[in-house]
Structure formats: C-alpha cells, structure tokens
Write an enzyme that holds these catalytic residues in place. Sequence first.
Site, mmCIF file in Angstrom:
data_model
loop_
_atom_site.group_PDB
_atom_site.id
_atom_site.type_symbol
_atom_site.label_atom_id
_atom_site.label_comp_id
_atom_site.label_asym_id
_atom_site.label_seq_id
_atom_site.Cartn_x
_atom_site.Cartn_y
_atom_site.Cartn_z
ATOM 1 N N HIS A 1 -73.025 -58.185 -86.400
ATOM 2 C CA HIS A 1 -72.448 -59.409 -86.940
ATOM 3 C C HIS A 1 -71.786 -59.064 -88.276
ATOM 4 O O HIS A 1 -72.238 -58.153 -88.991
ATOM 5 C CB HIS A 1 -73.542 -60.456 -87.157
ATOM 6 C CG HIS A 1 -74.053 -61.069 -85.891
ATOM 7 N ND1 HIS A 1 -74.894 -62.170 -85.876
ATOM 8 C CD2 HIS A 1 -73.841 -60.737 -84.600
ATOM 9 C CE1 HIS A 1 -75.166 -62.493 -84.627
ATOM 10 N NE2 HIS A 1 -74.556 -61.636 -83.827
ATOM 11 N N GLU B 1 -71.935 -60.376 -91.127
ATOM 12 C CA GLU B 1 -72.854 -60.396 -92.279
ATOM 13 C C GLU B 1 -73.647 -59.106 -92.388
ATOM 14 O O GLU B 1 -73.816 -58.546 -93.482
ATOM 15 C CB GLU B 1 -73.866 -61.548 -92.160
ATOM 16 C CG GLU B 1 -73.260 -62.932 -92.074
ATOM 17 C CD GLU B 1 -73.124 -63.401 -90.637
ATOM 18 O OE1 GLU B 1 -72.541 -62.656 -89.815
ATOM 19 O OE2 GLU B 1 -73.584 -64.510 -90.337
ATOM 20 N N CYS C 1 -76.890 -66.663 -88.427
ATOM 21 C CA CYS C 1 -77.947 -66.776 -87.425
ATOM 22 C C CYS C 1 -79.268 -66.342 -88.079
ATOM 23 O O CYS C 1 -79.274 -65.824 -89.201
ATOM 24 C CB CYS C 1 -77.604 -65.892 -86.222
ATOM 25 S SG CYS C 1 -77.900 -64.130 -86.547
ATOM 26 N N CYS D 1 -79.259 -62.648 -89.414
ATOM 27 C CA CYS D 1 -78.469 -62.418 -90.631
ATOM 28 C C CYS D 1 -79.053 -63.148 -91.843
ATOM 29 O O CYS D 1 -78.995 -62.639 -92.968
ATOM 30 C CB CYS D 1 -77.022 -62.839 -90.393
ATOM 31 S SG CYS D 1 -76.197 -61.811 -89.160
#
Lengths: 146, 146
Positions: B50, B52, B80, B83
């Site tokens: 991801h 992040e 999410c 993260c």
Amino acid sequence: MTPIEIALEEAAAAAARGEVPVGAVVTDEQGQVLARAGNEVEARHDAAAHAEMLVLREAAARLGSPRLTGCTLTVTLEPCPMCAQAASFFRVRRIVFGAYDPKGGGVDHGARIFAASSCHHVPEVVGGVREQDCAALLRHFFAGRR
Amino acid sequence: MTPIEIALEEAAAAAARGEVPVGAVVTDEQGQVLARAGNEVEARHDAAAHAEMLVLREAAARLGSPRLTGCTLTVTLEPCPMCAQAASFFRVRRIVFGAYDPKGGGVDHGARIFAASSCHHVPEVVGGVREQDCAALLRHFFAGRR
C-alpha cells in the site's frame, strides 16, 4: 523440523541480533517452506519489519503473486493488527501462532482484526502451539534488557 | 504543491499503472518531502505494498531510524488497519487523509486501530481533506473496470 520449530529457531536468531525474538515461516499446501525470517526492525530501521511481514512478502515474491492461497503462516507470537491484516490481504489459509499477546496482539486481543465484518478474508487460526517455549524466548530477552 | 496534492498526483500515477489509485507522502516537521509513492500491490506482487507502507518504510530508511517522530503521513484514502497500525509503530505525529473508507478503513471505521487501549502511540488524525478529488479518482478507476 516442524514450522513452529523453524519459527522458534528464527526467533532465537533474532534475539542473538538484539531484535525482539519473534520468528515466522510461510509454508505451502505441501508443507514446503516458502520463506522464513525473524524480526528485523532494528537492522532495517523499519518499524514494519515484523517477522510476519517479511515472510509474507518474501513468499509472495517467490510465488510471483500477491496471493498466498493455501499457505500457512506460522509465527511464535500472536500477530499484531498490522500483521494480521496483512495475512488477510495475502489470503493465507491458516495462521498458527505460539504465545498469546494480550498487550500487542490483534487476533485474539485488541483490534481483533478477523472479527471485523469488513474483513474480507478470514484465515483459520490456531493459537498456543509450543506456547511456553515461544513465550520463554520473549521473557528471557526482556529480562536481560532490564 | 501541498502534501495532499502530491498524494493525489501519486494516486493518479498509480491508476495509470493499473493499480488502485491511492497515493501517499511523508513530510517532516519543516514540511519537506521524505518519501512519496502510489500503491504498488500489482507491480511488486506484494499485497502489503500500500502507498502508506511504502512511504513510511522509505522515509524511515532515509532518516536511518524506525521512528518518524514529528512527521506527517498524508494519504488520499483513509488508511486500512495494517497501515494505521504501521503509522503508529513508526510514531508519526499526524495522519491527514482524503476520502473516508467505510468498507476498508481502520481509522474511523472497522478495527478503529487508534481507539484500542493497547495502541501505544496515537497520531493526530485529520480526515476529509480534498475528499471529493480523492474519492473521484477511486470511483473512476473502479467504474472503468466494470
């Protein structure tokens, strides 16, 4: 060696490097080891370099797919919320862990990631495998730091 | 450019590569960009890639420390649970995000990572910044796939 024995070996090796002793392994449906690692937070200057994240990423890289369908993640400590969520994203079939972690765990404690209705993929979970040995490694490590 | 504009640019670039359009940036206390990235799940075969996670890890590597004390993580979508927990582990001071994510978010929805009493470090959170632009990128991306 069984997966939890490999994870324990990785945890002991992490302790010897000055890392919090947690070890993990990903095995495929045939029980073959796809990746094994210990915690590398200090060595990599990476707060996300938990043993579980390392083996999930390495196993996926090895398979050339972000999906570890049919695979088992075995780890010496109950995964934290970050690692539990990652295991769900990687679609692992099963998580086997050793010691329970009431303070930092995210499977049977805290955020209880797999209990959220928004969790799309919920792995089968088996906790408490070789619990005493897994917990002892952590206890000795932190006792030695005081 | 402001951090959210940089994040939007990274999200658009991710969409152009066929990745879910989420972009992120880590800035230090002076507002200097330490890392910027878009989602790379497909390209890296890594379900944990991801935006992040990529910028947190890259910023920490750049600083040579697993702690991003004083830093801000700016991202186009509500993080999410994976993260959000990682941002806590990396000790970011502040999280700024664009669109809310009722289905997959772990800050204001689902696991609500920072609300757990076991969460040691709770960043300041500002949601809804350039919300419409951030959400539009995702909406167009998924509309185009149907």
